[in-house]
Every structure is written in structure tokens, then in C-alpha cells.
Design an enzyme around this catalytic site. Structure first.
Site, PDB file in Angstrom:
ATOM      1  N   GLY A 117       0.811  -1.213   0.000  1.00  0.00           N
ATOM      2  CA  GLY A 117       0.000   0.000   0.000  1.00  0.00           C
ATOM      3  C   GLY A 117       0.844   1.262   0.000  1.00  0.00           C
ATOM      4  N   CYS A 118       1.935   1.245   0.755  1.00  0.00           N
ATOM      5  CA  CYS A 118       2.804   2.422   0.842  1.00  0.00           C
ATOM      6  C   CYS A 118       3.508   2.678  -0.483  1.00  0.00           C
ATOM      7  CB  CYS A 118       3.829   2.225   1.961  1.00  0.00           C
ATOM      8  SG  CYS A 118       3.064   1.997   3.583  1.00  0.00           S
ATOM      9  N   THR A 119       3.834   1.608  -1.191  1.00  0.00           N
ATOM     10  CA  THR A 119       4.474   1.758  -2.501  1.00  0.00           C
ATOM     11  C   THR A 119       3.496   2.347  -3.516  1.00  0.00           C
ATOM     12  OG1 THR A 119       5.971  -0.095  -2.076  1.00  0.00           O
ATOM     13  CG2 THR A 119       5.626   0.516  -4.374  1.00  0.00           C
ATOM     14  N   ALA A 122       3.050   6.081  -2.788  1.00  0.00           N
ATOM     15  CA  ALA A 122       4.218   6.871  -3.186  1.00  0.00           C
ATOM     16  C   ALA A 122       4.330   6.970  -4.709  1.00  0.00           C
ATOM     17  CB  ALA A 122       5.483   6.251  -2.599  1.00  0.00           C
TER      18      ALA A 122
END
Length: 238
Positions: A117-119, A122
Site C-alpha cells: 500500500g505504501c508503494t 508513493a
């Protein structure tokens, strides 16, 4: 005379039975095992002494209870001044938030570098970077990993914006973002206006759509030249 002795003998028997009844526990008293049977499986009944569970050091409810998010600072509201902080970036440089007044900027919190999710979140900002630049909106990602982790994340996914090192939780606490498991900031985003006040807050974030929502709130136009989602490399699980 015989009748008189008979009455006396009966009276003595009745009195003795009454005395025996007074010495017994009241009928309404519930035996301890009844409480245990009524408890849910795997739970220690309320009020049960620790000695009744030999070999255990804590009630089973303590071991199975999910870890709650830790409260971090005070909850900011739209219109509040943005916290005055020194942001330490992955390359060792620092930025004073007070120096950003007159510009719009985004501080977005995410749990961990290079997780799915963080990738995606970003990469969404990366793919709309031209629109962020045209609108003059600066972006700072914040998580609790160290500088080496941030640098590797930036290099791997070609991120054009800096990441803030917040191992001591100062930034997370100042913005009132909850921390889960002692090391993962909740996924939240703050847009700060040119007046230095909070313009928009996202307490719930959908990573794939977030960049566009932030740009819309900042009054910017989504870049038509952004790369299609299908061409984005699949993020590494972790």
C-alpha cells in the site's frame, strides 16, 4: 401427664431442626463452579483468583486481546496552525516547517517503506509529480524507518520527493497520528495552506487514488502525462 411429655418432646425436636437450618448457607448462594461454566470459552471469569488457573501467568483475555493503536499527541483540526517542526530528511538535510509558510505543502504519514500500500501511494505521487510542481505543492512522506531504508525506497521507485526520518516519533506525535504496534504510523495526510494552517486532513486513505485527491484539494490540475497504473511495477510484498 403422658400427653404433656409428648408435647415437650416434639417441641425440642422442632427447635433443634430450626437451629440446624440457621447454620446452613442461604439457598441463594451460587457455587463458584457455576460462574466458571457460564464464562465464554478461553476467558477467565471476572473475580476468579489467579490461583484457580495454575501454570498461567496472566488471564487468557490479555494474551488474545488485539493491540490497540497508541494515541499520539493531540488531534489537529482543519484551520489549526501546522506544527512548527524541524524535519530531518533521508539525506541528512533538515527543513523548518516555519520556512514553508507562503507555500502549500503536504505531510503524509505511511506505515512502512516498500510495502504494497505504501508503494502504491508513493508511486501515485511520483506519477503526478509534474502537477504537484506546477501547483507549487511540496511533499514530505513520513514513516518511522531509518534513513537507509528511506533512501533505498526512494532509489528503487524513483521517488522525486523527500522522506522524513521519524524514529523518535516527534513528527508523528506533533501531528497527532496514531502509532500501531509501536513502530507503524497510521496512514494519514495533512495538506497545509499558504497561511501555514491545516487546509485538509485525510484520516482514511486509499493509496491508489490519494494523489489526485490531494491535488484536487490543493486546487491543482491532475497531470495528463502521468504513467498509466498498468505500467507501474508491482510493489514488493513486505
Amino acid at each position: 401427664m403422658q400427653d404433656k411429655w409428648t408435647h415437650c418432646f416434639v417441641a425440642l425436636i422442632v427447635s433443634g431442626a430450626a437451629a440446624c437450618q440457621k447454620s446452613e448457607p442461604p439457598a441463594s448462594t451460587t457455587p463458584p463452579q457455576t460462574v466458571t461454566q457460564s464464562a465464554k470459552p478461553g476467558e477467565t471469569p471476572a473475580g476468579t483468583p489467579a490461583a484457580t488457573a495454575p501454570g498461567t501467568t496472566a488471564p487468557s483475555t490479555t494474551a488474545t486481546a488485539p493491540a490497540a493503536a497508541e494515541a499520539s499527541g493531540v488531534a489537529l483540526k482543519v484551520g489549526d496552525p501546522a506544527p512548527a517542526l524541524t524535519l530531518t530528511l533521508q539525506d541528512g538535510k533538515t527543513v523548518e516547517t516555519a520556512s514553508l509558510k507562503g507555500k502549500q505543502y503536504v505531510v503524509y504519514f505511511y506505515p512502512k517503506d516498500d510495502t504494497p500500500g505504501c508503494t502504491v501511494e508513493a508511486q501515485g505521487i511520483r506519477d503526478q509529480w509534474e502537477a504537484f510542481q506546477k501547483a507549487g505543492v511540496q511533499v514530505y512522506g513520513v514513516s518511522m524507518q531509518d534513513a537507509a531504508s528511506h533512501s533505498a525506497f526512494i532509489e528503487k521507485h524513483k521517488l522525486p520527493f523527500p522522506l522524513v526520518v521519524d524514529a523518535d516519533r516527534k513528527v508523528t506525535t506533533a501531528f497527532g497520528v496514531p502509532v500501531r504496534g509501536g513502530e507503524f504510523a497510521a496512514r494519514q495526510t495533512f495538506l497545509v495552506g499558504t497561511d501555514g494552517n491545516i487546509k485538509q486532513i485525510w484520516r482514511e486513505v486509499t493509496p491508489a487514488e490519494h494523489a489526485k485527491k490531494v491535488l484536487d484539494a490543493a486546487g491543482a490540475t491532475t497531470s495528463p502525462s502521468s504513467a498509466p497504473a498498468s505500467t507501474t511495477p508491482a510493489p514488493k510484498a513486505g
